[in-house]
Design an enzyme around this catalytic site. Structure first.
Site, PDB file in Angstrom:
ATOM      1  N   LEU A  64       0.859  -1.234   0.002  1.00 37.53           N
ATOM      2  CA  LEU A  64       0.086  -0.061   0.119  1.00 37.53           C
ATOM      3  C   LEU A  64       0.662   1.444   0.076  1.00 37.53           C
ATOM      4  O   LEU A  64       0.439   2.146  -0.415  1.00 37.53           O
ATOM      5  CB  LEU A  64      -1.020  -0.032   1.366  1.00 37.53           C
ATOM      6  CG  LEU A  64      -2.125  -0.846   1.271  1.00 37.53           C
ATOM      7  CD1 LEU A  64      -2.789  -0.937   2.536  1.00 37.53           C
ATOM      8  CD2 LEU A  64      -3.150  -0.785   0.228  1.00 37.53           C
ATOM      9  N   GLY A  65       2.085   1.090   0.617  1.00 34.35           N
ATOM     10  CA  GLY A  65       2.956   2.317   0.851  1.00 34.35           C
ATOM     11  C   GLY A  65       4.026   2.191   1.716  1.00 34.35           C
ATOM     12  O   GLY A  65       3.968   0.774   2.468  1.00 34.35           O
ATOM     13  N   GLU A  66       4.791   2.961   1.934  1.00 34.39           N
ATOM     14  CA  GLU A  66       6.008   3.111   2.819  1.00 34.39           C
ATOM     15  C   GLU A  66       5.755   4.218   3.930  1.00 34.39           C
ATOM     16  O   GLU A  66       5.287   5.242   3.571  1.00 34.39           O
ATOM     17  CB  GLU A  66       7.204   3.426   2.382  1.00 34.39           C
ATOM     18  CG  GLU A  66       7.713   2.320   1.125  1.00 34.39           C
ATOM     19  CD  GLU A  66       8.660   1.274   1.726  1.00 34.39           C
ATOM     20  OE1 GLU A  66       9.137   1.512   2.805  1.00 34.39           O
ATOM     21  OE2 GLU A  66       8.809   0.083   1.114  1.00 34.39           O
ATOM     22  N   GLY A  67       5.918   3.834   5.426  1.00 37.14           N
ATOM     23  CA  GLY A  67       5.896   4.836   6.130  1.00 37.14           C
ATOM     24  C   GLY A  67       7.070   4.898   6.855  1.00 37.14           C
ATOM     25  O   GLY A  67       8.035   4.347   6.643  1.00 37.14           O
ATOM     26  N   GLY A  68       7.021   5.634   8.009  1.00 36.65           N
ATOM     27  CA  GLY A  68       8.378   5.729   8.886  1.00 36.65           C
ATOM     28  C   GLY A  68       8.672   4.510   9.526  1.00 36.65           C
ATOM     29  O   GLY A  68      10.160   4.203   9.711  1.00 36.65           O
ATOM     30  N   PHE A  69       7.845   3.640   9.771  1.00 30.50           N
ATOM     31  CA  PHE A  69       7.881   2.531  10.268  1.00 30.50           C
ATOM     32  C   PHE A  69       8.427   1.279   9.579  1.00 30.50           C
ATOM     33  O   PHE A  69       9.199   0.345   9.729  1.00 30.50           O
ATOM     34  CB  PHE A  69       6.456   2.067  10.862  1.00 30.50           C
ATOM     35  CG  PHE A  69       6.422   0.956  11.871  1.00 30.50           C
ATOM     36  CD1 PHE A  69       6.344   1.059  13.041  1.00 30.50           C
ATOM     37  CD2 PHE A  69       6.234  -0.360  11.297  1.00 30.50           C
ATOM     38  CE1 PHE A  69       6.189  -0.306  13.953  1.00 30.50           C
ATOM     39  CE2 PHE A  69       6.221  -1.595  11.997  1.00 30.50           C
ATOM     40  CZ  PHE A  69       6.141  -1.357  13.402  1.00 30.50           C
ATOM     41  N   THR A  71       7.180  -1.114   5.640  1.00 33.97           N
ATOM     42  CA  THR A  71       6.262  -1.363   4.481  1.00 33.97           C
ATOM     43  C   THR A  71       4.831  -1.585   4.986  1.00 33.97           C
ATOM     44  O   THR A  71       4.864  -2.276   5.948  1.00 33.97           O
ATOM     45  CB  THR A  71       7.032  -2.192   3.421  1.00 33.97           C
ATOM     46  OG1 THR A  71       8.278  -1.889   3.131  1.00 33.97           O
ATOM     47  CG2 THR A  71       5.936  -2.045   2.071  1.00 33.97           C
ATOM     48  N   LYS A  93       1.377  -3.738   8.570  1.00 35.80           N
ATOM     49  CA  LYS A  93       2.693  -2.774   8.732  1.00 35.80           C
ATOM     50  C   LYS A  93       3.714  -3.759   9.153  1.00 35.80           C
ATOM     51  O   LYS A  93       3.484  -4.119  10.218  1.00 35.80           O
ATOM     52  CB  LYS A  93       2.428  -1.912   9.678  1.00 35.80           C
ATOM     53  CG  LYS A  93       2.615  -0.148   9.319  1.00 35.80           C
ATOM     54  CD  LYS A  93       2.578   0.610  10.391  1.00 35.80           C
ATOM     55  CE  LYS A  93       2.000   1.793  10.340  1.00 35.80           C
ATOM     56  NZ  LYS A  93       2.174   2.835  11.234  1.00 35.80           N
ATOM     57  N   ASP A 188       2.168  13.251  16.968  1.00 40.42           N
ATOM     58  CA  ASP A 188       2.575  13.339  15.631  1.00 40.42           C
ATOM     59  C   ASP A 188       1.244  13.349  14.433  1.00 40.42           C
ATOM     60  O   ASP A 188       1.046  12.791  13.884  1.00 40.42           O
ATOM     61  CB  ASP A 188       3.266  11.946  15.521  1.00 40.42           C
ATOM     62  CG  ASP A 188       4.014  11.942  14.237  1.00 40.42           C
ATOM     63  OD1 ASP A 188       4.785  13.163  13.935  1.00 40.42           O
ATOM     64  OD2 ASP A 188       4.579  10.934  13.705  1.00 40.42           O
TER      65      ASP A 188
HETATM   66  O1  ACK Z   1      -1.322   7.313   1.635  1.00 42.90           O
HETATM   67  P1  ACK Z   1      -1.695   5.825   1.477  1.00 42.90           P
HETATM   68  O2  ACK Z   1      -2.250   5.299   0.392  1.00 42.90           O
HETATM   69  O3  ACK Z   1      -2.189   5.645   2.961  1.00 42.90           O
HETATM   70  O4  ACK Z   1      -0.135   5.137   1.787  1.00 42.90           O
HETATM   71  C1  ACK Z   1      -0.078   5.157   3.126  1.00 42.90           C
HETATM   72  C2  ACK Z   1       0.900   3.904   3.240  1.00 42.90           C
HETATM   73  O5  ACK Z   1       0.011   2.727   3.720  1.00 42.90           O
HETATM   74  C3  ACK Z   1       2.166   4.107   4.273  1.00 42.90           C
HETATM   75  O6  ACK Z   1       1.616   4.436   5.570  1.00 42.90           O
HETATM   76  C4  ACK Z   1      -1.203   3.389   3.794  1.00 42.90           C
HETATM   77  N1  ACK Z   1      -1.809   2.832   4.952  1.00 42.90           N
HETATM   78  C5  ACK Z   1      -1.436   3.004   6.437  1.00 42.90           C
HETATM   79  N2  ACK Z   1      -2.212   2.253   7.115  1.00 42.90           N
HETATM   80  C6  ACK Z   1      -3.396   2.056   6.193  1.00 42.90           C
HETATM   81  C7  ACK Z   1      -4.809   1.379   6.724  1.00 42.90           C
HETATM   82  N3  ACK Z   1      -4.782   1.070   8.158  1.00 42.90           N
HETATM   83  N4  ACK Z   1      -5.379   1.147   5.787  1.00 42.90           N
HETATM   84  C8  ACK Z   1      -5.116   1.314   4.426  1.00 42.90           C
HETATM   85  N5  ACK Z   1      -3.991   2.079   4.135  1.00 42.90           N
HETATM   86  C9  ACK Z   1      -3.034   2.218   5.230  1.00 42.90           C
HETATM   87  C10 ACK Z   1      -1.079   4.878   3.714  1.00 42.90           C
END
Ligand code: ACK
Length: 256
Positions: A64-69, A71, A93, A188
């Protein structure tokens, strides 16, 4: 990520600070968190195998994407994964082992989101802690992050009515945290941490930097400056510099 491109503290990819090790609300170790997780009756302890199964071994097309934590992957839990599980789309996550957010942030998140339930907080479905693997399983948020809608892929701009609804939802999430029996300081608050459901309900996510607030007669909590530059209030960020110079002064001129 917009905030990560700001020039302050460039050594931190996502401008994240490590959390305060002296925070009493954070479990000290895995045993603590396991004991806590047993108390959090609605949080499921998944095995790594189960999470590999639902993400097809963390296949790239499930990202879905990459976060600080680390993938984030899409997955689906149901009876085939474990008997008794409700059918549900989820987001998984995976802690990046080389990342800045480590085990302590993972524990903090399990600790806070494991206990708190509110329509404007993302629901933690479960976690996985096997060897050095740390994962978190959340309810799936169909419209991703607010950041995505404001600054990235989305082509149709959000209407003002929707923006107001999102702001109101996020504020209700914060108000719930501040008014909890043991108040929680989120630390945050930013668009990438506000997730949107299919009907644009806003839910706060990422509690890795959260901290328990003052209790009873306490009037304040002492804390290092945490959060993301560009989002934290300048006067709050400045306290870090005042503190830094105050410590330097004290070191040079010890109290008589
Ligand atoms: O902006 P996005 O599509 O929404 O891309 C980021 C990516 O993961 C990294 O944080 C997506 N994401 C994070 N948590 C969730 C969740 N619970 N449900 C759907 N997408 C999520 C976030």
């Amino acid at each position: 990520m917009l905030s990560s491109s700001l020039p302050v503290k460039p050594e931190r990819k996502h401008n994240r600070s490590i959390s305060d090790l002296s925070d009493p609300s954070t479990p000290r170790n895995l045993e603590d968190s396991r004991k806590n997780a047993v108390l959090y009756t609605h949080v499921i302890a998944f095995s790594l195998f189960e999470l590999e199964t639902i993400t097809k071994s963390f296949r790239s097309d499930y990202i879905l994407g990459e976060g600080g934590f680390g993938t984030v992957y899409k997955g689906y839990i149901d009876e085939n994964v474990r008997v008794g599980l409700k059918s549900l789309p989820v987001a998984v996550k995976v802690l990046n082992k080389e990342g800045l957010q480590g085990h302590r942030e993972w524990l903090t998140e399990v600790n806070f989101l494991g206990q708190l339930r509110h329509p404007n907080l993302v629901k933690l479905i479960g976690y996985c802690c096997e060897d050095d693997h740390r994962l978190l399983v959340y309810e799936f948020m169909f419209r991703g992050s607010l950041e995505n809608h404001l600054f990235r892929k989305a082509t149709v701009p959000l209407s003002w009515a929707t923006r107001m609804m999102i702001a109101f939802g996020a504020a209700k999430g914060l108000a719930f945290l501040h008014n909890a029996e043991r108040p929680v300081i989120y630390r945050d608050f930013k668009t990438s941490n506000i997730l949107l459901d299919s009907d644009y309900t806003a839910k706060l996510s990422d509690f890795g930097l959260a901290k328990a607030g003052p209790q009873g007669d306490e009037t304040h909590v002492s804390t290092r400056v945490m959060g993301t530059y560009g989002y934290a209030a300048p006067e709050y960020v400045m306290t870090e510099f005042f503190f830094f110079f105050w410590v330097r002064r004290c070191k040079r001129r010890p109290l008589e």
